[in-house]
Design an enzyme around this catalytic site. Structure first.
Site, PDB file in Angstrom:
ATOM      1  N   ASP A 471       0.839  -1.211   0.000  1.00 17.54           N
ATOM      2  CA  ASP A 471       0.000   0.000   0.000  1.00 17.54           C
ATOM      3  C   ASP A 471       0.868   1.253   0.000  1.00 17.54           C
ATOM      4  OD1 ASP A 471      -2.342   1.480   0.158  1.00 17.54           O
ATOM      5  OD2 ASP A 471      -3.143   0.319   1.836  1.00 17.54           O
ATOM      6  N   ASP A 541     -10.732   1.885  -3.093  1.00 17.16           N
ATOM      7  CA  ASP A 541     -11.257   1.596  -1.756  1.00 17.16           C
ATOM      8  C   ASP A 541     -12.777   1.562  -1.775  1.00 17.16           C
ATOM      9  OD1 ASP A 541      -8.907   1.259  -0.478  1.00 17.16           O
ATOM     10  OD2 ASP A 541      -8.841   3.237   0.463  1.00 17.16           O
TER      11      ASP A 541
HETATM   12  C1  GLA Z   1      -5.666   1.803   2.376  1.00 13.62           C
HETATM   13  C2  GLA Z   1      -6.084   0.684   1.456  1.00 13.62           C
HETATM   14  C3  GLA Z   1      -7.145  -0.151   2.120  1.00 13.62           C
HETATM   15  C4  GLA Z   1      -6.617  -0.692   3.428  1.00 13.62           C
HETATM   16  C5  GLA Z   1      -6.142   0.451   4.306  1.00 13.62           C
HETATM   17  C6  GLA Z   1      -5.442  -0.061   5.530  1.00 13.62           C
HETATM   18  O1  GLA Z   1      -6.696   2.721   2.535  1.00 13.62           O
HETATM   19  O2  GLA Z   1      -6.505   1.175   0.235  1.00 13.62           O
HETATM   20  O3  GLA Z   1      -7.539  -1.208   1.285  1.00 13.62           O
HETATM   21  O4  GLA Z   1      -5.569  -1.583   3.175  1.00 13.62           O
HETATM   22  O5  GLA Z   1      -5.247   1.301   3.616  1.00 13.62           O
HETATM   23  O6  GLA Z   1      -5.027   0.965   6.357  1.00 13.62           O
END
Ligand code: GLA
Length: 746
Positions: A471, A541
């Site tokens: 990420d 997301d």
């Molecule tokens: C980001 C990612 C999510 C999740 C969060 C965890 O927002 O896009 O899918 O993994 O971080 O903190």
């Protein structure tokens, strides 16, 4: 060989039966552009496509002359590909042809991801050397034509051949001068949770551009843009696609001049960029991908998908069936214990899920997003035995185990930051801007990359981990590195991304069996650069099925379904609060790399049965859904914006899966037909609606029909006033098509 340099006319012709790309040395010594489009017969001169003789710009009359790598200061007033401050400070550059080299295959680019070939016969590369005599600045342009794709890959290497330092202010990867401006510019734009929505506008006089100043390719704009004729549709008409194999600041820009020609340039964002080249040093630009399609956006996307899937993505997972996963994030967020995870994994196994992914929250003391990034050590409060026992227990259940990391960041509340505050980007004497309570590590420092590699190597080697979600959750601010002198701060963004690529390369090389999925708060770094390391990306997301229609539709303009992570999550949806049926959520997520993002312990028996059926459907059709040709059938961005449809079809056209979606229901919706594409007109297909619910919509479609019938007439959608209420809002249907060998017709 698919490329030739004719020494008598000094013309370059790259061709592969689908496209031709032509350029020639002009009479003033510069390298002129002639043509990029449907293939032209090789072996003849096309010098007549350019002004002859061209002896230089005359301030006005010569303005529209097409050039391969334009520079400013001597009569070309359009945007340049290259701008340099030489030692004498003058802005004038005249790049004159010096030589060329034709080679089989395709060399890589130092430090940067690129497309590649597996055998030299797959492509031919021409390198063209241009020199600005007074400054001794050299430019090596590289052009690769692939045998199997209507694509030219371009890049440039800028070298300081002089004896004093020079400063590069702008070094584009490619420029393309088109002879007219009757094009629409199509871009993929948005923001967090609304990534890659399709926007289209007619070219207008002057400059129009998209780009990023955020240090990542960004949620806001994507480094893939299209020029299409106004009348071009999915199935008909010309289009060019331009992609940049890069994950940092970029610009894609078109300038329309007073004579209605269009200059496109794509490359590293010039704003804020300044790269000093000491004598003998080189700057390598990222690779630009130029795609041509004669038959519509569907063909453009298909060509791009094939190239990205087969010759950009790499590693052992490139062609392998991707597992159905369950990710812990929306199910439990930061709140779990080892036993809870194993319970979730057991419940996932019962549903048919193949891979259990532990998302954020397993390291440091991370109970929320305010701490611990950088401290990649297991939180023993949650996982007393460490990662290995949890991973082993998950594997004993028959699932693989995956893990979330966010290597490029540091929390101010972390041991790493306490020990090395200077490792975070920031300007001495100014506050650092926090975003999601975190700072960005300075990856321009090799010692930071080394440290991260060591730490993460230890984590990944400590347990049987077969998947990593990597990420990256914020943009870069205070882009200043204490490790660089003041006059080199303009190099920071690019050096940072080169550091990130170095880390990606080292970790993916060290763990070649691990499936990597990239992520940047969802789709903030869904770009061709990342695809070279991670074959799949968490698309957004936003897991709401209806919002995903637009996101996945737009993403598919450039990126194949095998690259798009798509999960079924709980309702009410966590991003928009919408309630859609489990079937609709799956019907959208099927058209990507499928998974779940919920707590499987809290499902009813009916939901569990439905999910088992979904996983069984997906795994039975996974080859088509992940690697088939994707056809966009009905756009959520056009028409009444109330329906959407798409399909994936196997290479041999024997199997296909179709998805149809209606956003809001109507009282008496009336009849509608959906014509399919890509089927074999001479074959008969058994149409199997999914899920099986036995209503009329299912019965009228569950037939054996000819490919011609399904393409020219289509599937039926109709419900009368008595049937409509049962459909409700957010209704979706999926249809599996299988060739019937000798089956009877309907
Ligand atoms: C980001 C990612 C999510 C999740 C969060 C965890 O927002 O896009 O899918 O993994 O971080 O903190």
């Amino acid at each position: 060989m698919h490329a030739a340099w004719d020494a008598s006319t000094n013309e370059m012709h790259l061709h592969n039966g689908r496209i031709s790309y032509l350029a020639r040395v002009l009479e003033d010594g510069s390298f002129g552009h002639l043509y990029f489009g449907p293939t032209l017969r090789p072996g003849v001169s096309y010098a007549h496509l350019s002004r002859r003789p061209f002896l230089g710009f005359s301030n006005r009359l010569g303005d529209s002359v097409a050039r391969e790598y334009p520079t400013g200061g001597s009569g070309d007033f359009r945007v340049p590909a290259l701008a340099i401050e030489p030692a004498d400070g003058s802005p004038v550059l005249h790049l004159a042809y010096r030589g060329n080299r034709v080679l089989a295959g395709k060399p890589g680019l130092r430090g940067l991801p690129t497309t590649y070939v597996e055998e030299d016969g797959e492509a031919t590369t021409v390198e063209v050397l241009l020199v600005d005599e007074p400054s001794s600045v050299e430019v090596r342009l590289s052009y690769t034509v692939f045998e199997a794709y209507p694509v030219i890959a371009r890049s440039a290497v800028i070298r300081n051949g002089g004896s004093a330092p020079v400063r590069v202010r702008c070094a584009m990867s490619a420029a393309l001068d088109l002879p007219d401006a009757a094009w629409d510019l199509v871009t993929l734009d948005g923001t967090w949770s609304r990534e890659r929505h399709v926007a289209s506008r007619s070219l207008a006089p002057g400059r129009q551009s998209v780009g990023s100043l955020r240090g990542a390719s960004s949620h806001e704009h994507n480094p893939f843009v299209v020029l299409k004729r106004p009348a071009t549709t999915e199935e008909h008409g010309e289009a060019y696609g331009f992609g940049l194999v890069y994950s940092g600041n970029f610009r894609a820009e078109v300038e329309v001049d007073p004579f209605a020609t269009a200059r496109l340039r794509i490359g590293i964002e010039p704003d804020g960029f300044a790269w000093t080249l000491a004598p003998g040093e080189e700057l390598v630009t990222p690779e630009a991908i130029l795609v041509y399609a004669a038959e519509g956006l569907g063909e453009l996307s298909d060509s791009t998908h094939r190239l990205f899937r087969r010759r950009l993505t790499r590693g052992r997972w490139r062609d392998r069936a991707r597992p159905v996963l369950l990710n812990s994030w929306e199910g439990v967020y930061f709140d779990f214990t080892d036993d809870a995870l194993v319970e979730m994994a057991a419940a996932s196994r019962d549903l048919g899920v193949e891979l259990f992914v532990l998302d954020d929250g397993w390291f440091g003391e991370r109970d929320d997003d305010t701490s611990s990034l950088g401290d990649w050590v297991v939180d023993r409060r949650k996982l007393p035995g460490g990662l290995a026992p949890v991973a082993r227990r998950v594997r004993e259940l028959g699932l693989d185990f995956g893990l979330w990391i966010e290597p490029e960041m540091v929390s101010p509340r972390s041991r790493l930051f306490a020990e090395h505050p200077e490792w975070a980007l920031g300007v001495p004497g100014r506050p650092r801007t926090e975003s999601r309570h975190q700072l960005v590590l300075d990856l321009a420092r090799p010692e930071v990359v080394d440290h991260l590699f060591g730490m993460l190597h230890e984590v990944l080697a400590s347990a049987p981990i077969s998947y990593v979600k990597w990420d990256m959750n914020r943009s870069l601010t205070e882009p200043f590195s204490a490790s660089l002198p003041p006059d080199r701060q303009g190099e920071l963004f690019h050096r940072h991304i080169l550091g990130a690529y170095d880390l990606w390369r080292r970790l993916t090389d060290a763990f070649p069996d691990v499936l990597f999925e990239s992520c940047a708060s969802g789709g903030g770094r869904f770009d061709p650069g990342m695809l070279a390391f991670a074959p799949q990306t968490w698309t957004s997301d936003n897991t709401d099925a209806i919002e995903r229609l637009a996101i996945q539709w737009g993403t598919s303009l450039a990126y194949p379904p095998s690259s798009m992570g798509a999960h079924v999550s709980a309702v009410p949806n966590h991003q928009v609060g919408r309630i859609t049926s489990l079937a609709t959520r799956a019907a959208v997520a099927f058209f990507g790399v499928f998974g779940y993002e919920l707590d499987p312990r809290h499902l009813t028996e009916v939901e569990r049965a439905a999910i088992r059926d979904q996983v069984a459907f997906y795994t039975a059709h996974r080859e088509v859904l992940q690697y088939g040709r994707f056809h966009r059938l009905r756009s959520p961005f056009e028409g009444d914006r109330n329906t959407a449809a798409w399909m994936s079809i196997a290479e041999d056209a024997r199997r296909a899966v179709v998805g149809w979606y209606r956003i809001l229901n109507r009282a008496d919706p009336g009849p509608e037909r959906l014509r399919l594409r890509g089927l074999d007109p001479a074959r008969r297909y058994r149409v199997t609606p999914w899920p099986a619910i036995g209503d009329r919509l299912e019965l009228v479609n569950a037939l054996v029909r000819g490919g011609d019938d399904l393409m020219h007439v289509g599937l039926f959608f109709e419900a009368d006033r008595h049937e409509a209420p049962a459909l409700g809002d957010f209704h979706a249907r999926v249809f599996a098509l299988d060739v019937e060998e000798d089956g009877p017709g309907a």
